[in-house]
Design an enzyme around this catalytic site. Structure first.
Site, PDB file in Angstrom:
ATOM      1  N   TYR A 110       0.837  -1.210   0.000  1.00 38.76           N
ATOM      2  CA  TYR A 110       0.000   0.000   0.000  1.00 38.76           C
ATOM      3  C   TYR A 110       0.868   1.255   0.000  1.00 38.76           C
ATOM      4  CZ  TYR A 110      -3.755   3.192   1.378  1.00 38.76           C
ATOM      5  OH  TYR A 110      -4.669   4.223   1.419  1.00 38.76           O
ATOM      6  N   VAL A 118      -9.759   7.062   7.554  1.00 33.63           N
ATOM      7  CA  VAL A 118     -11.120   7.559   7.336  1.00 33.63           C
ATOM      8  C   VAL A 118     -12.107   6.423   7.548  1.00 33.63           C
ATOM      9  CG1 VAL A 118     -12.603   8.830   5.747  1.00 33.63           C
ATOM     10  CG2 VAL A 118     -10.111   9.054   5.548  1.00 33.63           C
ATOM     11  N   SER A 122     -14.575   0.096   3.613  1.00 35.13           N
ATOM     12  CA  SER A 122     -13.422  -0.807   3.550  1.00 35.13           C
ATOM     13  C   SER A 122     -12.630  -0.780   4.857  1.00 35.13           C
ATOM     14  CB  SER A 122     -12.522  -0.503   2.357  1.00 35.13           C
ATOM     15  OG  SER A 122     -11.860   0.716   2.533  1.00 35.13           O
TER      16      SER A 122
HETATM   17  P1  NAD Z   1     -13.683   1.967  -0.001  1.00 33.63           P
HETATM   18  O1  NAD Z   1     -12.385   1.202  -0.042  1.00 33.63           O
HETATM   19  O2  NAD Z   1     -14.607   1.703   1.113  1.00 33.63           O
HETATM   20  O3  NAD Z   1     -14.450   1.760  -1.361  1.00 33.63           O
HETATM   21  C1  NAD Z   1     -13.715   1.502  -2.499  1.00 33.63           C
HETATM   22  C2  NAD Z   1     -14.611   1.598  -3.725  1.00 33.63           C
HETATM   23  O4  NAD Z   1     -13.768   1.259  -4.805  1.00 33.63           O
HETATM   24  C3  NAD Z   1     -15.774   0.621  -3.731  1.00 33.63           C
HETATM   25  O5  NAD Z   1     -16.955   1.294  -4.115  1.00 33.63           O
HETATM   26  C4  NAD Z   1     -15.344  -0.418  -4.773  1.00 33.63           C
HETATM   27  O6  NAD Z   1     -16.442  -0.982  -5.480  1.00 33.63           O
HETATM   28  C5  NAD Z   1     -14.475   0.426  -5.679  1.00 33.63           C
HETATM   29  N1  NAD Z   1     -13.513  -0.353  -6.444  1.00 33.63           N
HETATM   30  C6  NAD Z   1     -12.744  -1.365  -6.025  1.00 33.63           C
HETATM   31  N2  NAD Z   1     -12.023  -1.849  -7.039  1.00 33.63           N
HETATM   32  C7  NAD Z   1     -12.327  -1.102  -8.124  1.00 33.63           C
HETATM   33  C8  NAD Z   1     -11.918  -1.114  -9.462  1.00 33.63           C
HETATM   34  N3  NAD Z   1     -11.042  -2.034  -9.913  1.00 33.63           N
HETATM   35  N4  NAD Z   1     -12.434  -0.207 -10.317  1.00 33.63           N
HETATM   36  C9  NAD Z   1     -13.328   0.707  -9.883  1.00 33.63           C
HETATM   37  N5  NAD Z   1     -13.783   0.760  -8.617  1.00 33.63           N
HETATM   38  C10 NAD Z   1     -13.272  -0.139  -7.751  1.00 33.63           C
HETATM   39  O7  NAD Z   1     -13.348   3.509  -0.105  1.00 33.63           O
HETATM   40  P2  NAD Z   1     -12.348   4.411   0.729  1.00 33.63           P
HETATM   41  O8  NAD Z   1     -11.908   3.744   2.004  1.00 33.63           O
HETATM   42  O9  NAD Z   1     -12.994   5.734   0.761  1.00 33.63           O
HETATM   43  O10 NAD Z   1     -11.045   4.464  -0.182  1.00 33.63           O
HETATM   44  C11 NAD Z   1     -11.029   5.223  -1.367  1.00 33.63           C
HETATM   45  C12 NAD Z   1      -9.601   5.622  -1.658  1.00 33.63           C
HETATM   46  O11 NAD Z   1      -9.096   6.379  -0.564  1.00 33.63           O
HETATM   47  C13 NAD Z   1      -8.630   4.473  -1.869  1.00 33.63           C
HETATM   48  O12 NAD Z   1      -7.722   4.808  -2.905  1.00 33.63           O
HETATM   49  C14 NAD Z   1      -7.898   4.400  -0.539  1.00 33.63           C
HETATM   50  O13 NAD Z   1      -6.604   3.836  -0.660  1.00 33.63           O
HETATM   51  C15 NAD Z   1      -7.841   5.861  -0.177  1.00 33.63           C
HETATM   52  N6  NAD Z   1      -7.615   6.119   1.240  1.00 33.63           N
HETATM   53  C16 NAD Z   1      -8.484   5.626   2.162  1.00 33.63           C
HETATM   54  C17 NAD Z   1      -8.249   5.872   3.506  1.00 33.63           C
HETATM   55  C18 NAD Z   1      -9.160   5.312   4.566  1.00 33.63           C
HETATM   56  O14 NAD Z   1      -8.765   5.286   5.736  1.00 33.63           O
HETATM   57  N7  NAD Z   1     -10.361   4.867   4.239  1.00 33.63           N
HETATM   58  C19 NAD Z   1      -7.139   6.632   3.911  1.00 33.63           C
HETATM   59  C20 NAD Z   1      -6.286   7.138   2.931  1.00 33.63           C
HETATM   60  C21 NAD Z   1      -6.526   6.895   1.586  1.00 33.63           C
END
Ligand code: NAD
Length: 247
Positions: A149, A182, A186
């Protein structure tokens, strides 16, 4: 309205930060195209005036197809990403390839496909903005069990700076967003999958100096800002919104 008249495409907009960003951008007057691999998750967005489309960002043909269909964009938010859990001893070649493909190569492909249209828009309006989802984990601070990651999110920052440098003179801006932890579906899944979910949630909260997880609404104001003309002098930056983790 801060995004009035702007056409913005968002990936992974079915849930979490992507969905909240789609709603926030639409509320600020943007014409949003919300995409996700899972069509069912996009249901309900159309009642907010948001156009939806199924898009698996790991499918090169689908990327070419959607870029051709949507036409020139003012904004692109590459939000899709996956958290692999493990040290370097637990990252198989397949895990590494999957994380690189979803977290980095998808952004390269979608940006490459949308860029000509965005440069056209930038020539007409003076600006266009790409926002890439990175993370606080990798940008400044290393975290345990985040080898694939952290490495892929660091690569997102490198990609962001390269695009920003290459197209700055043509009005195209490119920034990376680096959130702390956040509360999203997931994250809830990662907590539930832990050996001791109660302790896992406490541990996630304990690493946040503000004493709580971020909500998606803590993140979306920065998304709107970076996609709007308010950030017209900001490019090539890894912008942190992490509740003080990296103080
Ligand atoms: P999440 O992980 O809960 O949801 C992910 C979404 O991505 C889902 O709707 C899923 O269907 C979709 N998805 C998965 N594979 C896919 C693909 N191949 N093509 C298109 N869509 C796809 O959402 P989140 O936790 O808000 O994370 C979103 C982004 O934010 C990610 O890049 C994650 O790394 C980043 N992020 C999250 C956090 C956190 O703590 N949640 C922190 C920093 C960065």
């Amino acid at each position: 309205m801060r995004l009035q008249g702007k056409m913005i495409l968002i990936t992974a907009a079915g849930q979490g930060i992507g969905r909240a960003s789609a709603l926030a951008c639409a509320a600020e007057g943007a014409k949003v195209i919300a995409t996700d691999r899972d069509a069912a998750l996009l249901e309900g967005l159309s009642q907010h005036g948001i156009e939806t489309a199924t898009l698996d960002v790991t499918d090169p043909a689908a990327i070419t197809g959607i870029a051709g269909r949507v036409g020139p964009l003012d904004g692109l938010f590459n939000c899709a990403g996956f958290v692999h859990h493990g040290t370097i001893l637990e990252v198989s070649d397949a895990d590494w390839a999957f994380s690189m493909d979803l977290n980095v190569t998808s952004m390269l492909r979608l940006t490459r496909a949308c860029l000509p249209g965005m440069l056209e828009r930038a020539a007409e309006t003076g600006t266009a903005s790409i926002l890439n989802m990175a993370s606080m984990a990798s940008s400044i601070k290393g975290f345990v069990n985040r080898t694939a990651y952290g490495a892929t999110k660091a690569a997102v920052i490198g990609l962001t700076k390269a695009v920003a440098a290459d197209f700055v003179k043509q009005g195209l801006r490119c920034n990376a967003l680096c959130p702390g932890t956040v509360d999203t579906p997931s994250l809830r899944g990662r907590i539930a999958a832990a050996a001791d979910p109660v302790q896992a949630e406490k541990d996630f909260i304990a690493r946040q100096p503000m004493g709580r997880l971020a909500t998606v609404e803590d993140i979306t104001p920065l998304v709107v800002y970076l996609l709007s003309d308010e950030s017209r002098f900001v490019t090539g930056q890894a912008v942190l919104v992490d509740g003080g983790v990296t103080i």
